[in-house]
Design a protein around this motif. Sequence first.
Motif, PDB file in Angstrom:
ATOM      1  N   SER A 233       0.845  -1.201   0.000  1.00  0.00           N
ATOM      2  CA  SER A 233       0.000   0.000   0.000  1.00  0.00           C
ATOM      3  C   SER A 233       0.877   1.247   0.000  1.00  0.00           C
ATOM      4  N   SER A 242       0.586  -2.476   4.449  1.00  0.00           N
ATOM      5  CA  SER A 242      -0.402  -2.650   5.511  1.00  0.00           C
ATOM      6  C   SER A 242      -0.497  -4.119   5.889  1.00  0.00           C
ATOM      7  N   LEU A 250      -7.236  -4.195  10.101  1.00  0.00           N
ATOM      8  CA  LEU A 250      -6.362  -3.600   9.096  1.00  0.00           C
ATOM      9  C   LEU A 250      -5.394  -2.652   9.802  1.00  0.00           C
ATOM     10  N   SER A 252      -2.869  -0.103   9.179  1.00  0.00           N
ATOM     11  CA  SER A 252      -2.647   0.695   7.974  1.00  0.00           C
ATOM     12  C   SER A 252      -1.357   1.497   7.985  1.00  0.00           C
ATOM     13  N   THR A 280      -3.695   3.540  -3.583  1.00  0.00           N
ATOM     14  CA  THR A 280      -3.899   2.751  -2.359  1.00  0.00           C
ATOM     15  C   THR A 280      -5.231   3.081  -1.720  1.00  0.00           C
ATOM     16  N   LEU A 281      -5.513   4.380  -1.587  1.00  0.00           N
ATOM     17  CA  LEU A 281      -6.712   4.802  -0.856  1.00  0.00           C
ATOM     18  C   LEU A 281      -7.991   4.647  -1.670  1.00  0.00           C
ATOM     19  N   THR A 284      -7.020   0.133  -3.802  1.00  0.00           N
ATOM     20  CA  THR A 284      -6.624  -1.051  -3.027  1.00  0.00           C
ATOM     21  C   THR A 284      -7.474  -1.238  -1.782  1.00  0.00           C
ATOM     22  N   TYR A 285      -7.536  -0.226  -0.938  1.00  0.00           N
ATOM     23  CA  TYR A 285      -8.292  -0.349   0.316  1.00  0.00           C
ATOM     24  C   TYR A 285      -9.791  -0.587   0.099  1.00  0.00           C
ATOM     25  N   LEU A 288     -10.937  -4.133   0.147  1.00  0.00           N
ATOM     26  CA  LEU A 288     -10.901  -4.895   1.394  1.00  0.00           C
ATOM     27  C   LEU A 288     -12.285  -4.893   2.038  1.00  0.00           C
ATOM     28  N   LEU A 294     -10.081  -0.607  11.370  1.00  0.00           N
ATOM     29  CA  LEU A 294      -8.890   0.148  11.003  1.00  0.00           C
ATOM     30  C   LEU A 294      -8.083   0.485  12.249  1.00  0.00           C
ATOM     31  N   LEU A 315     -13.605   0.223   8.972  1.00  0.00           N
ATOM     32  CA  LEU A 315     -13.109   0.765   7.707  1.00  0.00           C
ATOM     33  C   LEU A 315     -14.229   1.401   6.882  1.00  0.00           C
ATOM     34  N   TYR A 319     -14.490   5.384   5.494  1.00  0.00           N
ATOM     35  CA  TYR A 319     -14.708   5.802   4.103  1.00  0.00           C
ATOM     36  C   TYR A 319     -15.930   6.700   3.951  1.00  0.00           C
TER      37      TYR A 319
END
Length: 380
Positions: A233, A242, A250, A252, A280-281, A284-285, A288, A294, A315, A319
């Motif tokens: 990440s 991560s 997670l 991070s 990544t943000l 990728t994340y 998940l 988190l 998580l 977001y």
Amino acid sequence: MNQTTMTRVSPTEVFEKILRGEELFILDVRNEEEYADWRIEGPNVTSINIPYFDLLDGVQPALERLPKDRPVLVVCAKEGSSVYVAEQLLEAGLKDVSVLAGGMKAWSEALRPVKVGDLSDGGAVYQFVRFGKGCLSYLIASGGEAAVVDAVRTTDAYEAFATAHGLRIRHVIDTHVHADHISGGRKLAETSGAKYWLPPKDAAQVTFAYEPLVAEREITVGKTTVRIVPVYSPGHTIGSTSLVVDDRYLLSGDILFVKSIGRPDLAGKAEDWAGDLRKTLYETYPELPSNLLLLPAHYGDLDEVNPDGSVAARLGDVYEHNAGLQVEDAEAFRKLVTENLPPQPNAYREIRLTNMGKMAPDEDEQREMEIGPNRCAVHG
């Protein structure tokens, strides 16, 4: 009858008072520059700064600004100056005066462990809150074994915790090469006989041996398998990795925090790494599971701290509410993470070199390098 003896309050006691929302009045007698850079803060904390040297001829300037009906906590760099001032305040008639034991040096180094959750095999994850710096590290315990993640340099706390809980530290992991604090990872691995893991893309210039922390490897803790799965990440550093622990947590690192996101500029490559951070943000994340808890490596504000003193959030909720995750336009995101950034951490270049094994400062030099707040975040 006036109080006649000095009361010392530990950093942990002060932090717990802040968590409980108790009112706290602080007289900080460090110099103005140190006070402006970093001080004890909280929603019910009132703090004033009168440098120690302004009080050598008498504490009258302080008496004119201090409450007569509330406890006063005197704070300095290492405790000695605050003891002198507090004694003078008691002699002048104040009734409830205490000092911060160990001063801001101790405030910077104190660790407060808190359990953040269970593992599927009966083990647990503990968060070590370095509240004076906003650093968060972790101990994953399972089947008599432990892994420590993003350890700070005061490693005695992890060893004492492991001993008290009958654990053998088998793995020590750094999610990246840190720039805001000196890692205790290698030191802890050496004293405990553990493997030390580090992302190889961050380790091109390190001077020591390590186990490569890469996505295709798994780390097992305990006799029953509690898997730690690395997730590449990048963005805060080129190697940032991560950890997904037991399909529940997670970790991070410095990529994502509860209310902010990582900064990409501490190696001087903000423009190069801004795209990695966004990927990544924003790619990728989000792949998940949203129900992962988190667990970041830092926090910036006390409003990120839960009532029990932990820093953690689902998580999916992060977001929904984190402003740094709501920037749909790629160019706007690039500007957010490359322009108008907060000041960089104190001595961050020297800290990175130390963490790469290229510098070997002594204990006092390390302490001085770390003085001040962490500044790893970009606030949206």
